[in-house]
Design a protein around this motif. Structure first.
Motif, PDB file in Angstrom:
ATOM      1  N   ASN A   1      17.587  -4.358 -38.035  1.00 21.05           N
ATOM      2  CA  ASN A   1      17.768  -5.294 -36.922  1.00 21.05           C
ATOM      3  C   ASN A   1      17.316  -6.692 -37.351  1.00 21.05           C
ATOM      4  OD1 ASN A   1      17.628  -6.750 -34.556  1.00 21.05           O
ATOM      5  ND2 ASN A   1      17.008  -4.994 -33.321  1.00 21.05           N
ATOM      6  N   GLY A   2      18.265  -7.426 -37.924  1.00 21.18           N
ATOM      7  CA  GLY A   2      17.946  -8.760 -38.442  1.00 21.18           C
ATOM      8  C   GLY A   2      17.603  -9.753 -37.350  1.00 21.18           C
ATOM      9  N   ASP A   3      18.124  -9.535 -36.133  1.00 27.58           N
ATOM     10  CA  ASP A   3      17.821 -10.461 -35.037  1.00 27.58           C
ATOM     11  C   ASP A   3      16.354 -10.385 -34.638  1.00 27.58           C
ATOM     12  OD1 ASP A   3      20.402 -11.261 -34.975  1.00 27.58           O
ATOM     13  OD2 ASP A   3      21.015  -9.919 -33.352  1.00 27.58           O
ATOM     14  N   HIS A   4      15.814  -9.175 -34.731  1.00 27.02           N
ATOM     15  CA  HIS A   4      14.431  -8.998 -34.299  1.00 27.02           C
ATOM     16  C   HIS A   4      13.506  -8.666 -35.463  1.00 27.02           C
ATOM     17  CE1 HIS A   4      16.765  -8.340 -30.549  1.00 27.02           C
ATOM     18  NE2 HIS A   4      15.801  -9.068 -30.050  1.00 27.02           N
ATOM     19  N   PHE A   5      13.980  -8.860 -36.687  1.00 25.87           N
ATOM     20  CA  PHE A   5      13.155  -8.636 -37.884  1.00 25.87           C
ATOM     21  C   PHE A   5      12.520  -7.250 -37.858  1.00 25.87           C
ATOM     22  CE2 PHE A   5      13.246 -13.179 -37.044  1.00 25.87           C
ATOM     23  CZ  PHE A   5      13.681 -13.681 -38.259  1.00 25.87           C
ATOM     24  N   ARG A   6      13.351  -6.243 -37.654  1.00 31.03           N
ATOM     25  CA  ARG A   6      12.781  -4.905 -37.462  1.00 31.03           C
ATOM     26  C   ARG A   6      13.677  -3.845 -38.092  1.00 31.03           C
ATOM     27  NH1 ARG A   6      13.043  -4.253 -31.953  1.00 31.03           N
ATOM     28  NH2 ARG A   6      14.231  -2.319 -31.988  1.00 31.03           N
ATOM     29  N   VAL A   7      13.045  -2.863 -38.704  1.00 30.48           N
ATOM     30  CA  VAL A   7      13.751  -1.673 -39.181  1.00 30.48           C
ATOM     31  C   VAL A   7      13.159  -0.490 -38.425  1.00 30.48           C
ATOM     32  CG1 VAL A   7      14.237  -0.184 -41.144  1.00 30.48           C
ATOM     33  CG2 VAL A   7      14.098  -2.660 -41.482  1.00 30.48           C
ATOM     34  N   ASP A   8      13.991   0.232 -37.694  1.00 30.40           N
ATOM     35  CA  ASP A   8      13.519   1.408 -36.956  1.00 30.40           C
ATOM     36  C   ASP A   8      13.687   2.635 -37.834  1.00 30.40           C
ATOM     37  OD1 ASP A   8      12.895  -0.107 -34.770  1.00 30.40           O
ATOM     38  OD2 ASP A   8      14.777   0.268 -33.722  1.00 30.40           O
TER      39      ASP A   8
ATOM     40  N   LEU B   1       1.677   5.442 -43.672  1.00 23.02           N
ATOM     41  CA  LEU B   1       2.066   4.553 -42.566  1.00 23.02           C
ATOM     42  C   LEU B   1       1.873   5.225 -41.217  1.00 23.02           C
ATOM     43  CD1 LEU B   1       5.463   3.305 -44.053  1.00 23.02           C
ATOM     44  CD2 LEU B   1       3.224   2.195 -44.247  1.00 23.02           C
ATOM     45  N   SER B   2       1.517   4.426 -40.251  1.00 27.60           N
ATOM     46  CA  SER B   2       1.405   4.913 -38.880  1.00 27.60           C
ATOM     47  C   SER B   2       1.724   3.749 -37.948  1.00 27.60           C
ATOM     48  CB  SER B   2      -0.026   5.418 -38.638  1.00 27.60           C
ATOM     49  OG  SER B   2      -0.148   5.919 -37.339  1.00 27.60           O
ATOM     50  N   GLY B   3       2.415   4.034 -36.855  1.00 29.76           N
ATOM     51  CA  GLY B   3       2.785   2.947 -35.943  1.00 29.76           C
ATOM     52  C   GLY B   3       3.852   2.080 -36.567  1.00 29.76           C
ATOM     53  N   LYS B   4       3.451   0.955 -37.076  1.00 32.87           N
ATOM     54  CA  LYS B   4       4.415   0.104 -37.772  1.00 32.87           C
ATOM     55  C   LYS B   4       3.718  -0.628 -38.913  1.00 32.87           C
ATOM     56  CE  LYS B   4       4.046  -3.827 -34.614  1.00 32.87           C
ATOM     57  NZ  LYS B   4       4.717  -4.654 -33.636  1.00 32.87           N
ATOM     58  N   ALA B   5       4.496  -0.890 -39.950  1.00 38.01           N
ATOM     59  CA  ALA B   5       3.997  -1.684 -41.072  1.00 38.01           C
ATOM     60  C   ALA B   5       4.653  -3.054 -40.999  1.00 38.01           C
ATOM     61  CB  ALA B   5       4.336  -1.008 -42.388  1.00 38.01           C
TER      62      ALA B   5
ATOM     63  N   PRO C   1       7.345 -12.300 -40.399  1.00 39.56           N
ATOM     64  CA  PRO C   1       7.178 -10.904 -40.805  1.00 39.56           C
ATOM     65  C   PRO C   1       8.250  -9.969 -40.253  1.00 39.56           C
ATOM     66  CG  PRO C   1       5.331 -11.632 -39.438  1.00 39.56           C
ATOM     67  CD  PRO C   1       6.273 -12.776 -39.542  1.00 39.56           C
ATOM     68  N   TRP C   2       8.577  -8.966 -41.024  1.00 37.25           N
ATOM     69  CA  TRP C   2       9.432  -7.875 -40.578  1.00 37.25           C
ATOM     70  C   TRP C   2       8.542  -6.692 -40.198  1.00 37.25           C
ATOM     71  CZ3 TRP C   2      14.873  -6.639 -40.883  1.00 37.25           C
ATOM     72  CH2 TRP C   2      15.691  -7.720 -41.195  1.00 37.25           C
ATOM     73  N   ALA C   3       9.006  -5.892 -39.264  1.00 44.62           N
ATOM     74  CA  ALA C   3       8.279  -4.670 -38.907  1.00 44.62           C
ATOM     75  C   ALA C   3       9.085  -3.457 -39.356  1.00 44.62           C
ATOM     76  CB  ALA C   3       8.053  -4.612 -37.399  1.00 44.62           C
ATOM     77  N   LEU C   4       8.412  -2.544 -40.020  1.00 45.70           N
ATOM     78  CA  LEU C   4       9.004  -1.234 -40.319  1.00 45.70           C
ATOM     79  C   LEU C   4       8.361  -0.264 -39.329  1.00 45.70           C
ATOM     80  CD1 LEU C   4      10.660   0.718 -42.158  1.00 45.70           C
ATOM     81  CD2 LEU C   4       8.606   0.958 -43.546  1.00 45.70           C
ATOM     82  N   VAL C   5       9.123   0.113 -38.304  1.00 43.18           N
ATOM     83  CA  VAL C   5       8.555   0.919 -37.214  1.00 43.18           C
ATOM     84  C   VAL C   5       8.737   2.399 -37.555  1.00 43.18           C
ATOM     85  CG1 VAL C   5       8.605   1.387 -34.747  1.00 43.18           C
ATOM     86  CG2 VAL C   5       9.159  -0.899 -35.583  1.00 43.18           C
ATOM     87  N   VAL C   6       7.620   3.119 -37.678  1.00 41.88           N
ATOM     88  CA  VAL C   6       7.700   4.535 -38.049  1.00 41.88           C
ATOM     89  C   VAL C   6       7.348   5.478 -36.892  1.00 41.88           C
ATOM     90  CG1 VAL C   6       7.284   4.067 -40.489  1.00 41.88           C
ATOM     91  CG2 VAL C   6       5.351   4.612 -39.003  1.00 41.88           C
ATOM     92  N   ASP C   7       6.778   4.917 -35.822  1.00 46.70           N
ATOM     93  CA  ASP C   7       6.497   5.723 -34.629  1.00 46.70           C
ATOM     94  C   ASP C   7       7.259   5.119 -33.458  1.00 46.70           C
ATOM     95  OD1 ASP C   7       4.789   7.515 -35.864  1.00 46.70           O
ATOM     96  OD2 ASP C   7       3.062   6.186 -35.596  1.00 46.70           O
ATOM     97  N   LYS C   8       7.981   5.956 -32.752  1.00 47.26           N
ATOM     98  CA  LYS C   8       8.841   5.445 -31.681  1.00 47.26           C
ATOM     99  C   LYS C   8       8.049   4.678 -30.618  1.00 47.26           C
ATOM    100  CE  LYS C   8      12.900   6.711 -29.087  1.00 47.26           C
ATOM    101  NZ  LYS C   8      13.829   7.752 -28.698  1.00 47.26           N
ATOM    102  N   SER C   9       6.813   5.098 -30.392  1.00 45.48           N
ATOM    103  CA  SER C   9       6.018   4.438 -29.347  1.00 45.48           C
ATOM    104  C   SER C   9       5.760   2.977 -29.684  1.00 45.48           C
ATOM    105  CB  SER C   9       4.692   5.165 -29.149  1.00 45.48           C
ATOM    106  OG  SER C   9       3.945   5.123 -30.348  1.00 45.48           O
ATOM    107  N   GLU C  10       5.924   2.609 -30.952  1.00 42.96           N
ATOM    108  CA  GLU C  10       5.701   1.221 -31.352  1.00 42.96           C
ATOM    109  C   GLU C  10       6.969   0.385 -31.247  1.00 42.96           C
ATOM    110  OE1 GLU C  10       3.076  -0.627 -32.326  1.00 42.96           O
ATOM    111  OE2 GLU C  10       1.787   1.007 -31.701  1.00 42.96           O
ATOM    112  N   ALA C  11       8.108   1.046 -31.018  1.00 40.05           N
ATOM    113  CA  ALA C  11       9.373   0.309 -30.983  1.00 40.05           C
ATOM    114  C   ALA C  11       9.583  -0.305 -29.608  1.00 40.05           C
ATOM    115  CB  ALA C  11      10.534   1.241 -31.302  1.00 40.05           C
ATOM    116  N   PRO C  12       9.996  -1.566 -29.562  1.00 38.65           N
ATOM    117  CA  PRO C  12      10.300  -2.152 -28.257  1.00 38.65           C
ATOM    118  C   PRO C  12      11.444  -1.410 -27.587  1.00 38.65           C
ATOM    119  CG  PRO C  12      10.290  -3.819 -30.002  1.00 38.65           C
ATOM    120  CD  PRO C  12      10.235  -2.480 -30.663  1.00 38.65           C
TER     121      PRO C  12
END
Lengths: 318, 269
Positions: A32-39, A107-111, A133-144
């Protein structure tokens, strides 16, 4: 971007995650380049490999030598801090690329992945630029939540009902109550107010009914944002050693802080907001001014200001 | 009691904790800690260690409670082999604390006998077992736990540094321990002053650059966590940690250089 006392880039470098492989496969992963995030929470995986490009159009500040770049990966939950040097793509030092490999067990939550550009200035190697920064989200609870999904679970209940939360029952005339102690927080709306549910959920309201719906909806959003932000502020603790104060740990509270930080004119990052709140001298003019800015920012964020303006404009001729 | 590691994923309030301590079956509150494709962590080695701790505590082997930390921390890390993601789960360490409540109460009870809630469920520099486990993980040098023992000699060090980003660069963390060991009896002012300066200094000059981008050897660490291991014949000798190449002579020299600079900036030279 942090400003330094030595020549440095004015704008953030662009950091692009061009590909992500989980255990060697790209699968259905979303970058997700718009939100700097990889789920990366939907699949089971052992190892993630991210390919990163870092670039700028800005000419190098004068006085810097030996420009290099790396990606710094941090995960506060697992105390992880790893760095990955990047390779220059050309001789102009305006673009670097490389790969980052991370095991899931670390990893836990997000890196968070941040590109840092370093250079030698007066015989010392210093940071002279960085990326968003980019977020690598590894736990769903951390994902918006997905766009359009309310940030909180909403429960319609009569505030006089025995199943209503005790605070709602104490204030049975209230129209809304946010239980910030629940994980995640829950918004209760009072079904006992005749017509409230019908009005708020109306998709075909017109004229005065639409205006009341919009105004009430904005009021509820403002109330929720206020309750969440107040709960978040209570969890901000100052760092006695001058470091970044600790913020709230739950995703919903972090989200509201990030949104407020983005809205305020003097805070570029959420860390700036935590620092501003932790350093706020109580009972001063500066404190009053800061909280007034917060109130107005929350009004804007929840569309209360624009709703008031629009309705006032509309009813001038009614 | 369960033979395998579990987690109580929500913070228990004092009434729930009291009920658990009075003998409520923790399995109702807890969930298993599963490792896909691998066996779940067993508790026999940690049970053995904690029996040894209790014996030593009953025989007054430590001059005061804080002194026990430097003995227990490396052994906890060796006996409770967790992936970092598992150790980051507060619920896991809450479950561990409730398995050995006598230890938490002995180590952390105040004069009135009360134990602060964050010793049961809390951040890594507060929770009774997290503090020891993470202290060992952060201050070990590969398989060598001796820096961990030294780190826990100064209570200000784990209390003030453990949760801070500055010690997540291992070569720098080890240099901090070395600096305070050299100082022999560093004051709280020195411990806290260095932390303040390093926090500021490492923002503009990242330690990775001076430590040669040395990263932890996570492959070796994960292999060590996943391997089979048993109860040692005695807990007297300090055990070995993971055979990981986490630092080099160069990276440690870089860490020392950063700390020396911070020490000078703080005005302690």
């Amino acid at each position: 971007m942090t400003r330094f006392a030595w020549p440095s880039y004015q704008d953030p470098w662009e950091c692009i995650v061009t590909s992500v492989e989980l255990d060697g496969s790209t699968g259905t992963l979303e970058i997700n380049g718009d939100h700097f995030r990889v789920d990366a929470f939907d699949d089971m995986w052992d190892s993630a490999q991210l390919t990163v490009e870092v670039l700028t159009n800005e000419p190098p500040p004068i006085g810097l030598d030996n420009l290099k770049a790396h990606v710094l990966v941090t995960c506060s939950a697992t105390q992880l801090r790893r760095s990955y040097p990047l390779n220059p793509d050309d001789k102009s030092s305006t673009s670097f690329s490389g790969t980052v490999v991370l095991p899931r067990t670390a990893l836990s939550g997000k890196a968070m992945l941040t590109a840092e550009v370093i250079a030698t200035y007066e015989d010392r190697t210093r940071v002279v630029g960085s990326s968003i920064p980019w977020a690598l989200v590894v736990d769903k609870s951390e994902a918006p939540e997905r766009p359009g999904v309310p940030p909180l679970r909403t429960v319609w209940i009569d505030f006089t009902d025995v199943d209503a939360p005790i605070e709602a029952r104490r204030h049975a005339e209230g129209y809304a109550y946010v239980d910030v102690a629940a994980t995640p927080p829950i918004l209760y709306l009072n079904k006992g107010i005749d017509g409230l549910q019908l009005l708020i959920l109306s998709n075909s309201a017109k004229l005065e009914r639409r205006r009341h719906r919009d105004m009430l909806g904005a009021h509820i959003a403002r109330y929720v944002a206020n309750a969440l932000f107040r709960a978040a502020v209570e969890q901000i603790t100052a760092d006695e050693f001058g470091g970044v104060p600790d913020g709230p740990t739950s995703r919903v509270l972090k989200d509201i802080c990030e949104a407020v930080a983005a809205e305020l004119p003097d805070t570029e990052t959420v860390d700036d907001l935590y620092r501003a709140i932790a350093d706020l001298p109580a009972g001063t003019t500066a404190s009053a001014s800061f909280w007034a800015s917060i109130d107005l920012a929350l009004d804007r964020m929840t569309s209360l200001s624009s709703t008031v303006a629009r309705i006032c404009e509309e009813v001038k001729r009614v | 009691m369960s033979d395998q590691l579990r987690s109580i994923p929500r913070k228990l309030d004092s009434a729930q904790r009291e009920a658990a301590l009075r003998g409520t079956d923790l399995s109702e509150l807890s969930i298993s800690v599963d490792r896909p494709g691998r066996p779940a962590p067993a508790m026999d080695v940690l049970d053995s260690l904690m029996s040894s701790v209790r014996e030593r505590q009953q025989h007054d082997e430590w001059s005061d409670r804080a002194v026990s930390d430097r003995w227990i921390a490396p052994r906890i890390h060796h006996a409770l082999r967790l992936f970092r993601a598992e150790a980051s789960d507060r619920g896991v360490l809450q479950w561990v604390a409730l398995r050995y409540p006598w230890y938490v109460e002995w180590r952390w009870a105040d004069r009135e006998g009360a134990v602060a809630a964050d010793r049961w469920w809390g951040p890594i520099h507060k929770q009774a077992f997290a503090r020891l486990w993470w202290g060992a993980e952060i201050f070990r040098d590969g398989a060598d736990y001796k820096p961990v023992e030294r780190a826990f000699v100064f209570q200000d060090l784990p209390n003030s540094y453990l949760h801070r980003p500055v010690v997540r660069c291992r070569s720098l963390a080890l240099a901090i321990v070395d600096r305070f060991t050299e100082a022999k009896s560093p004051s709280a002012r020195q411990v806290n002053g260095l932390a303040r300066v390093l926090n500021l200094a490492t923002v503009g000059s990242p330690p990775e650059v001076e430590t040669g981008y040395q990263n932890d050897d996570l492959d070796a660490y994960n292999a060590w966590v996943a391997e089979e291991y048993g109860i040692p014949s005695s807990w007297d000798d300090i055990p070995a940690g993971p055979s990981a190449r986490d630092t080099t002579t160069y990276s440690k020299a870089g860490g020392n250089s950063v700390v020396q600079r911070g020490w000078t900036y703080a005005g302690f030279d």
